[in-house]
Write a protein that holds these residues in place. Sequence first.
Motif, short mmCIF file in Angstrom:
data_model
loop_
_atom_site.label_atom_id
_atom_site.label_comp_id
_atom_site.label_asym_id
_atom_site.label_seq_id
_atom_site.Cartn_x
_atom_site.Cartn_y
_atom_site.Cartn_z
N ILE A 89 0.85 -1.19 0.00
CA ILE A 89 0.00 0.00 0.00
C ILE A 89 0.88 1.24 0.00
CG2 ILE A 89 -1.91 -1.13 1.19
CD1 ILE A 89 -1.12 0.35 3.74
N TYR A 90 0.38 2.31 -0.60
CA TYR A 90 1.07 3.58 -0.39
C TYR A 90 0.09 4.59 0.16
CZ TYR A 90 0.01 6.84 -4.34
OH TYR A 90 -0.57 7.74 -5.21
N LEU A 91 0.54 5.27 1.19
CA LEU A 91 -0.27 6.27 1.88
C LEU A 91 -0.04 7.63 1.25
CD1 LEU A 91 0.59 5.27 5.57
CD2 LEU A 91 -1.42 4.56 4.27
N MET A 92 -1.11 8.33 0.91
CA MET A 92 -0.96 9.72 0.48
C MET A 92 -0.31 10.52 1.60
SD MET A 92 -4.37 10.36 -1.84
CE MET A 92 -4.32 12.14 -1.64
N PRO A 93 0.19 11.74 1.32
CA PRO A 93 1.04 12.45 2.29
C PRO A 93 0.49 12.44 3.71
CG PRO A 93 1.02 13.64 0.24
CD PRO A 93 0.04 12.51 0.07
N ILE A 94 1.37 12.13 4.64
CA ILE A 94 1.00 11.96 6.05
C ILE A 94 1.40 13.18 6.88
CG2 ILE A 94 1.30 9.46 5.90
CD1 ILE A 94 4.02 9.98 7.44
N TYR A 95 1.93 14.23 6.25
CA TYR A 95 2.57 15.33 6.95
C TYR A 95 1.57 16.43 7.32
CZ TYR A 95 5.81 12.77 4.02
OH TYR A 95 6.46 11.76 3.37
N PRO A 96 1.97 17.35 8.21
CA PRO A 96 1.11 18.50 8.50
C PRO A 96 0.89 19.32 7.23
CG PRO A 96 2.93 18.37 10.09
CD PRO A 96 3.22 17.40 9.00
N VAL A 97 -0.31 19.80 7.04
CA VAL A 97 -0.67 20.57 5.85
C VAL A 97 -0.57 22.06 6.16
CG1 VAL A 97 -2.57 21.12 4.28
CG2 VAL A 97 -2.13 18.75 4.94
N GLY A 98 0.07 22.79 5.25
CA GLY A 98 0.26 24.23 5.45
C GLY A 98 -1.05 25.00 5.43
N LYS A 99 -1.07 26.09 6.20
CA LYS A 99 -2.26 26.94 6.27
C LYS A 99 -2.08 28.27 5.54
CE LYS A 99 -3.91 24.94 10.63
NZ LYS A 99 -2.95 23.82 10.61
N LEU A 100 -0.87 28.84 5.59
CA LEU A 100 -0.61 30.12 4.95
C LEU A 100 -0.78 29.99 3.44
CD1 LEU A 100 0.37 33.06 5.34
CD2 LEU A 100 2.71 32.22 5.03
N LYS A 101 -1.67 30.81 2.86
CA LYS A 101 -2.01 30.77 1.42
C LYS A 101 -2.54 29.39 1.01
CE LYS A 101 1.71 33.99 0.09
NZ LYS A 101 2.78 34.25 -0.91
N GLY A 102 -3.00 28.61 1.97
CA GLY A 102 -3.30 27.21 1.73
C GLY A 102 -4.65 26.93 1.10
N ALA A 103 -4.76 25.73 0.52
CA ALA A 103 -6.01 25.23 -0.04
C ALA A 103 -6.38 23.91 0.63
CB ALA A 103 -5.85 25.03 -1.55
N ASN A 104 -5.77 23.64 1.79
CA ASN A 104 -5.97 22.39 2.53
C ASN A 104 -5.57 21.18 1.71
OD1 ASN A 104 -6.59 20.89 4.81
ND2 ASN A 104 -8.76 20.69 4.30
N SER A 105 -4.55 21.36 0.89
CA SER A 105 -4.07 20.25 0.06
C SER A 105 -3.07 19.40 0.82
CB SER A 105 -3.37 20.80 -1.19
OG SER A 105 -2.68 19.76 -1.87
N PRO A 106 -3.25 18.07 0.80
CA PRO A 106 -2.26 17.21 1.45
C PRO A 106 -0.90 17.27 0.77
CG PRO A 106 -3.91 15.91 0.27
CD PRO A 106 -4.38 17.32 0.23
N TYR A 107 -0.84 17.91 -0.41
CA TYR A 107 0.42 18.04 -1.12
C TYR A 107 1.10 19.39 -0.86
CZ TYR A 107 -0.60 13.61 -3.17
OH TYR A 107 -0.85 12.26 -3.31
N ALA A 108 0.64 20.10 0.16
CA ALA A 108 1.31 21.33 0.63
C ALA A 108 1.93 21.02 1.99
CB ALA A 108 0.31 22.48 0.73
N THR A 109 3.11 20.44 1.97
CA THR A 109 3.75 19.92 3.18
C THR A 109 4.31 21.05 4.04
OG1 THR A 109 4.38 17.92 1.99
CG2 THR A 109 5.55 18.38 4.03
N MET A 110 3.94 21.05 5.32
CA MET A 110 4.43 22.07 6.25
C MET A 110 5.66 21.61 7.02
SD MET A 110 2.20 24.37 8.91
CE MET A 110 1.90 23.07 10.10
N ASN A 111 5.89 20.30 7.07
CA ASN A 111 7.07 19.77 7.75
C ASN A 111 7.29 18.33 7.31
OD1 ASN A 111 8.96 18.70 9.68
ND2 ASN A 111 8.47 20.44 11.01
N TYR A 112 8.44 18.06 6.70
CA TYR A 112 8.72 16.73 6.19
C TYR A 112 9.00 15.70 7.28
CZ TYR A 112 9.25 18.66 1.46
OH TYR A 112 9.02 19.26 0.24
N ASP A 113 9.22 16.17 8.50
CA ASP A 113 9.66 15.28 9.57
C ASP A 113 8.60 14.97 10.61
OD1 ASP A 113 12.41 15.00 8.70
OD2 ASP A 113 12.63 17.12 9.20
N GLU A 114 7.37 15.46 10.39
CA GLU A 114 6.32 15.26 11.38
C GLU A 114 5.09 14.61 10.76
OE1 GLU A 114 5.39 18.96 13.24
OE2 GLU A 114 7.38 19.17 14.17
N VAL A 115 4.30 14.00 11.62
CA VAL A 115 3.00 13.44 11.23
C VAL A 115 1.93 14.51 11.42
CG1 VAL A 115 1.23 11.77 11.91
CG2 VAL A 115 3.62 11.06 11.77
#
Length: 451
Positions: free
Chosen positions: A80-106
């Motif tokens: 299985i592959y999980l779509m991005p598991i990282y925190p999603v950015g809020k600044l200028k954001g569209a709530n996209s899971p592909y707008a990673t706010m931190n590569y090292d956190e869940v």
Amino acid sequence: MKNNLSILSLLAGWFLMLPVIAHAQNKGYPAQYGQPFTGVPDTRDVMLYQVNTRVFSKTGDFAGVTQRLNSIKELGINVIYLMPIYPVGKLKGANSPYATMNYDEVGKEFGTLNDLRKLVDEAHKRNIAVMLDIVANHTSWDHPWINKPGYYLRDSLGEIKYPETWRDVAQLDFRNQELRLSLIHSMKSWVYKANIDGFRCDYADGPPLDFWKQVNDSLKTIKTHNLLMLAEGSSPRYFTAGFDYFFGFNYFKNLKSIFSNNKSVKSIDTLNNSDYKGAKSGQAVVRYLTNHDVNGSDGTPLELFGGKKGSAAAFVVTAYMKGVPMIYNGQEIGTPFRLTFPFTEKSIDWSLEETNRDVLAEYKKIVGFRNKSKAVRRGVMVSYSSDDVCVFTKTLEKETVLVLANLRNKPVAYSLPDKLAGNWKNIWDGSKTNLTKVIRLEPFQYLILQK
């Protein structure tokens, strides 16, 4: 003189690498969590399943995925592959899971690191490998790197650029070696701290190819893990960068044209040749009828490929002909509605397992034979397709499998080549079938035979 120049060149190269070496030595990795998974399948034997965590369950988290691992296993999935598991950015954001706010956190919406570990542990118990989705091309505007000098591309006014039309994310600058090493460090860290088994690399066409080669070369230094690597790119050039797979964008587009524009089925043969140019043994194209992008923008498999019957025929070709097949969550139960971005409005209705038992049973049957047949997974493919019917054999050692799939919503008469005539065994019930010169196939009918 030439020898002296060679020595000087080597010394110069070594000095240039000092920052890289220092970076690797000064940046430690987490301790290995759990035991590295020894059940990662051979790249030729992968049966892939995409999990969009937000829509997968009503809770939209890791726990919702963990609860359904038995069902995923019963479908015949081994990766299985999980779509991005990282925190999603809020600044200028569209709530996209592909707008990673931190590569090292869940991301908290999905749970905790321990929740992810539990998901991976439970998957491994069921002999299922787990890949993560990495979004290396860009970050959210509130990523901790945003003020780091040289990490982002800037315009003539010094403003950070965004990629293409995606204004919710900031474009990273891959000329910066420190940035590259930071991304690679994050990827490696997930292998250690969550015991994951590979990566699906989002928008691989964005970063330069030499970055991806650097990624793959570095990940291969982790000798304790057998990692699977998938590039979401559309070219066999990704094989040269060390990826096991690239994405079947061209296959999906071509298959849509076969169903909607009456394009010749023989066009798949042309695509097979171009997609596999330069591929080494074990390298393949991941092919699909839907994924998180096209499901929302283009339609469900039921919409695009002729309802239940047509999408089943399309899946047989996708799963058996040439490539590694991928199922998008909910596809196997005939989800009749689109799962649209940003994947927060509607979740999969798993009660459809009962309503659409026929769809689920057919997917299990198709996947089950693929898993059972070495010829289907690894055999040499020879195509005999007509403009309307996809026909091919897969042969390995003493096993030959013959597939005939009518990809038209009308009865078709297929003229059988002499070499395919004769007695075959139906793989579903073992009955004998004597193939004659002309085979009449009902709309979207498919046959899978063996000898």
